[in-house]
Write a protein that holds these residues in place. Structure first.
Motif, PDB file in Angstrom:
ATOM      1  N   TYR A  70      -9.588  49.208  -7.838  1.00 13.74           N
ATOM      2  CA  TYR A  70     -10.659  48.708  -6.987  1.00 13.74           C
ATOM      3  C   TYR A  70     -10.583  47.179  -6.966  1.00 13.74           C
ATOM      4  O   TYR A  70      -9.792  46.573  -7.704  1.00 13.74           O
ATOM      5  N   VAL A  71     -11.408  46.569  -6.123  1.00 12.54           N
ATOM      6  CA  VAL A  71     -11.385  45.114  -5.964  1.00 12.54           C
ATOM      7  C   VAL A  71     -12.781  44.543  -6.216  1.00 12.54           C
ATOM      8  O   VAL A  71     -13.766  45.039  -5.663  1.00 12.54           O
ATOM      9  N   HIS A  72     -12.861  43.503  -7.053  1.00 14.94           N
ATOM     10  CA  HIS A  72     -14.087  42.722  -7.159  1.00 14.94           C
ATOM     11  C   HIS A  72     -13.995  41.543  -6.182  1.00 14.94           C
ATOM     12  O   HIS A  72     -12.949  40.902  -6.073  1.00 14.94           O
ATOM     13  N   ASP A  73     -15.102  41.278  -5.469  1.00 16.19           N
ATOM     14  CA  ASP A  73     -15.107  40.269  -4.410  1.00 16.19           C
ATOM     15  C   ASP A  73     -16.290  39.305  -4.603  1.00 16.19           C
ATOM     16  O   ASP A  73     -17.435  39.648  -4.318  1.00 16.19           O
ATOM     17  N   LEU A  74     -15.978  38.089  -5.073  1.00 12.62           N
ATOM     18  CA  LEU A  74     -17.041  37.099  -5.328  1.00 12.62           C
ATOM     19  C   LEU A  74     -17.571  36.473  -4.044  1.00 12.62           C
ATOM     20  O   LEU A  74     -18.668  35.897  -4.034  1.00 12.62           O
ATOM     21  N   ILE A  93     -22.558  34.330 -10.349  1.00 17.84           N
ATOM     22  CA  ILE A  93     -22.382  35.199  -9.183  1.00 17.84           C
ATOM     23  C   ILE A  93     -21.893  36.549  -9.709  1.00 17.84           C
ATOM     24  O   ILE A  93     -20.921  36.613 -10.453  1.00 17.84           O
ATOM     25  N   VAL A  94     -22.607  37.604  -9.329  1.00 17.75           N
ATOM     26  CA  VAL A  94     -22.323  38.938  -9.866  1.00 17.75           C
ATOM     27  C   VAL A  94     -21.826  39.845  -8.743  1.00 17.75           C
ATOM     28  O   VAL A  94     -22.364  39.818  -7.630  1.00 17.75           O
ATOM     29  N   HIS A  95     -20.784  40.628  -9.016  1.00 15.49           N
ATOM     30  CA  HIS A  95     -20.323  41.636  -8.060  1.00 15.49           C
ATOM     31  C   HIS A  95     -20.151  42.968  -8.784  1.00 15.49           C
ATOM     32  O   HIS A  95     -19.545  43.030  -9.845  1.00 15.49           O
ATOM     33  N   VAL A  96     -20.715  44.027  -8.197  1.00 13.38           N
ATOM     34  CA  VAL A  96     -20.689  45.353  -8.826  1.00 13.38           C
ATOM     35  C   VAL A  96     -19.904  46.327  -7.955  1.00 13.38           C
ATOM     36  O   VAL A  96     -20.081  46.359  -6.739  1.00 13.38           O
ATOM     37  N   VAL A  97     -19.011  47.098  -8.583  1.00 10.28           N
ATOM     38  CA  VAL A  97     -18.351  48.238  -7.929  1.00 10.28           C
ATOM     39  C   VAL A  97     -18.887  49.489  -8.609  1.00 10.28           C
ATOM     40  O   VAL A  97     -18.676  49.680  -9.810  1.00 10.28           O
ATOM     41  N   ASP A  98     -19.638  50.297  -7.830  1.00 11.76           N
ATOM     42  CA  ASP A  98     -20.319  51.448  -8.436  1.00 11.76           C
ATOM     43  C   ASP A  98     -20.206  52.669  -7.530  1.00 11.76           C
ATOM     44  O   ASP A  98     -21.123  52.981  -6.765  1.00 11.76           O
ATOM     45  N   PRO A  99     -19.052  53.373  -7.568  1.00  9.96           N
ATOM     46  CA  PRO A  99     -18.885  54.556  -6.707  1.00  9.96           C
ATOM     47  C   PRO A  99     -19.876  55.650  -7.084  1.00  9.96           C
ATOM     48  O   PRO A  99     -20.228  55.809  -8.251  1.00  9.96           O
ATOM     49  N   ASN A 100     -20.355  56.360  -6.075  1.00 13.26           N
ATOM     50  CA  ASN A 100     -21.262  57.475  -6.266  1.00 13.26           C
ATOM     51  C   ASN A 100     -20.820  58.604  -5.341  1.00 13.26           C
ATOM     52  O   ASN A 100     -20.914  58.461  -4.122  1.00 13.26           O
ATOM     53  N   PRO A 101     -20.326  59.709  -5.853  1.00 10.03           N
ATOM     54  CA  PRO A 101     -20.274  60.071  -7.278  1.00 10.03           C
ATOM     55  C   PRO A 101     -19.240  59.251  -8.059  1.00 10.03           C
ATOM     56  O   PRO A 101     -18.395  58.589  -7.454  1.00 10.03           O
ATOM     57  N   ASN A 102     -19.340  59.310  -9.378  1.00  9.75           N
ATOM     58  CA  ASN A 102     -18.384  58.647 -10.254  1.00  9.75           C
ATOM     59  C   ASN A 102     -16.976  59.214 -10.033  1.00  9.75           C
ATOM     60  O   ASN A 102     -16.818  60.305  -9.503  1.00  9.75           O
ATOM     61  N   VAL A 103     -15.961  58.432 -10.450  1.00 14.36           N
ATOM     62  CA  VAL A 103     -14.575  58.794 -10.139  1.00 14.36           C
ATOM     63  C   VAL A 103     -13.861  59.320 -11.391  1.00 14.36           C
ATOM     64  O   VAL A 103     -13.680  58.581 -12.358  1.00 14.36           O
ATOM     65  N   PRO A 104     -13.440  60.593 -11.372  1.00 17.51           N
ATOM     66  CA  PRO A 104     -12.652  61.090 -12.497  1.00 17.51           C
ATOM     67  C   PRO A 104     -11.249  60.484 -12.458  1.00 17.51           C
ATOM     68  O   PRO A 104     -10.644  60.398 -11.391  1.00 17.51           O
ATOM     69  N   ILE A 105     -10.761  60.034 -13.622  1.00 18.68           N
ATOM     70  CA  ILE A 105      -9.400  59.518 -13.727  1.00 18.68           C
ATOM     71  C   ILE A 105      -8.615  60.525 -14.565  1.00 18.68           C
ATOM     72  O   ILE A 105      -8.853  60.665 -15.764  1.00 18.68           O
ATOM     73  N   PRO A 106      -7.702  61.284 -13.928  1.00 18.19           N
ATOM     74  CA  PRO A 106      -7.022  62.355 -14.647  1.00 18.19           C
ATOM     75  C   PRO A 106      -6.032  61.816 -15.683  1.00 18.19           C
ATOM     76  O   PRO A 106      -5.659  60.638 -15.635  1.00 18.19           O
ATOM     77  N   TYR A 107      -5.626  62.665 -16.575  1.00 24.93           N
ATOM     78  CA  TYR A 107      -4.606  62.327 -17.569  1.00 24.93           C
ATOM     79  C   TYR A 107      -3.379  61.747 -16.868  1.00 24.93           C
ATOM     80  O   TYR A 107      -2.872  62.339 -15.919  1.00 24.93           O
ATOM     81  N   LEU A 122     -18.611  42.399 -12.441  1.00 23.49           N
ATOM     82  CA  LEU A 122     -17.943  41.115 -12.648  1.00 23.49           C
ATOM     83  C   LEU A 122     -19.010  40.018 -12.585  1.00 23.49           C
ATOM     84  O   LEU A 122     -19.758  39.930 -11.606  1.00 23.49           O
ATOM     85  N   THR A 123     -19.103  39.214 -13.634  1.00 27.31           N
ATOM     86  CA  THR A 123     -20.056  38.098 -13.657  1.00 27.31           C
ATOM     87  C   THR A 123     -19.277  36.795 -13.774  1.00 27.31           C
ATOM     88  O   THR A 123     -18.557  36.579 -14.753  1.00 27.31           O
ATOM     89  N   ALA A 124     -19.408  35.926 -12.762  1.00 25.27           N
ATOM     90  CA  ALA A 124     -18.678  34.660 -12.746  1.00 25.27           C
ATOM     91  C   ALA A 124     -19.655  33.493 -12.870  1.00 25.27           C
ATOM     92  O   ALA A 124     -20.774  33.558 -12.351  1.00 25.27           O
ATOM     93  N   GLN A 125     -19.254  32.456 -13.579  1.00 23.70           N
ATOM     94  CA  GLN A 125     -20.015  31.207 -13.627  1.00 23.70           C
ATOM     95  C   GLN A 125     -19.356  30.243 -12.648  1.00 23.70           C
ATOM     96  O   GLN A 125     -18.177  29.906 -12.806  1.00 23.70           O
ATOM     97  N   VAL A 126     -20.108  29.826 -11.635  1.00 26.89           N
ATOM     98  CA  VAL A 126     -19.543  29.061 -10.523  1.00 26.89           C
ATOM     99  C   VAL A 126     -20.292  27.744 -10.334  1.00 26.89           C
ATOM    100  O   VAL A 126     -21.520  27.717 -10.357  1.00 26.89           O
ATOM    101  N   THR A 127     -19.553  26.658 -10.172  1.00 24.38           N
ATOM    102  CA  THR A 127     -20.154  25.382  -9.791  1.00 24.38           C
ATOM    103  C   THR A 127     -19.924  25.192  -8.298  1.00 24.38           C
ATOM    104  O   THR A 127     -18.784  25.152  -7.838  1.00 24.38           O
TER     105      THR A 127
END
Ligand code: CA
Ligand code: CA
Ligand code: CA
Length: 193
Positions: free
Chosen positions: A48-52, A28-42, A149-154
């Motif tokens: 962010y949250v990954h949600d399976l 099960i794959v979850h992607v967080v992909d903000p557009n535009p990309n997020v600058p992280i200052p010094y 995030l890539t999870a292996q789930v049964t």
């Protein structure tokens, strides 16, 4: 003696079930992909949250066998020190995002505390934190592109499966204790006859 044999058989069967769980796992794959990309200052951070559960993970029913993350960061200048904080217990430290058009991919597996955190509700918090710069000429940030995030789930069956956490030795101990109790009750019943 008969009940002990039966208990032993049940234990072997349970162990086989746990062992075979991994082979029938689905990703099960979850992607967080903000557009535009997020600058992280010094000395700044981004969370962010990954949600399976979006991909069909059912907490308490499905079993989380393993999970890994890969993050793409970008940078145009400077030599930075930063870390990924995953769930409550996992910190991955890195240095210097590549200053190029390709960006740089960071990949790692989730360790036990983060896996448990993720298994409980299907959610995991991630914070990317800029800590320092290793070159005094630069006080420099970088850019978050996306995280996968890539999870292996049964998959479990609702209502019949125990809580979906990773099989642990403690589970086998509990199972063993329960079976020992069953054997004890059976032998007591036999003695009473
Ligand atoms: Ca930089
Ligand atoms: Ca850099
Ligand atoms: Ca992006």
């Amino acid at each position: 003696m008969k009940s002990l044999k039966r208990a032993g058989g049940a234990l072997l069967f349970a162990a086989a079930m746990l062992a075979s769980g991994a082979s029938s796992a689905i990703p099960i794959v979850h992607v967080v992909d903000p557009n535009p990309n997020v600058p992280i200052p010094y000395l700044g951070s981004y969370s962010y949250v990954h949600d399976l559960t979006v991909g069909g993970f059912v907490p308490g029913v499905d079993t989380l066998d393993s999970a890994s993350m890969s993050l793409l960061l970008r940078d145009d200048a400077g030599n930075e020190v930063f870390q990924f904080e995953v769930g409550l217990g996992q910190v991955q430290g890195f240095q210097n995002v590549n200053n190029g058009s390709q960006g740089e991919l960071y990949a790692f597996a989730l360790t036990a505390p983060s896996l448990l955190d993720l298994a409980l509700d299907g959610l995991i918090n991630v914070t990317i934190r800029s800590l320092a710069h290793s070159n005094s000429q630069f006080q420099t940030g970088f850019i978050f592109d996306h995280s996968t995030l890539t999870a292996q789930v049964t998959k479990g069956v609702s209502g019949t499966s125990p809580a979906g956490v990773i099989p642990e030795p403690s589970m086998l101990l509990l199972l063993g204790a329960a079976l020992a109790g069953l054997g004890f009750a059976t032998s007591r019943r036999a003695r009473r006859k």
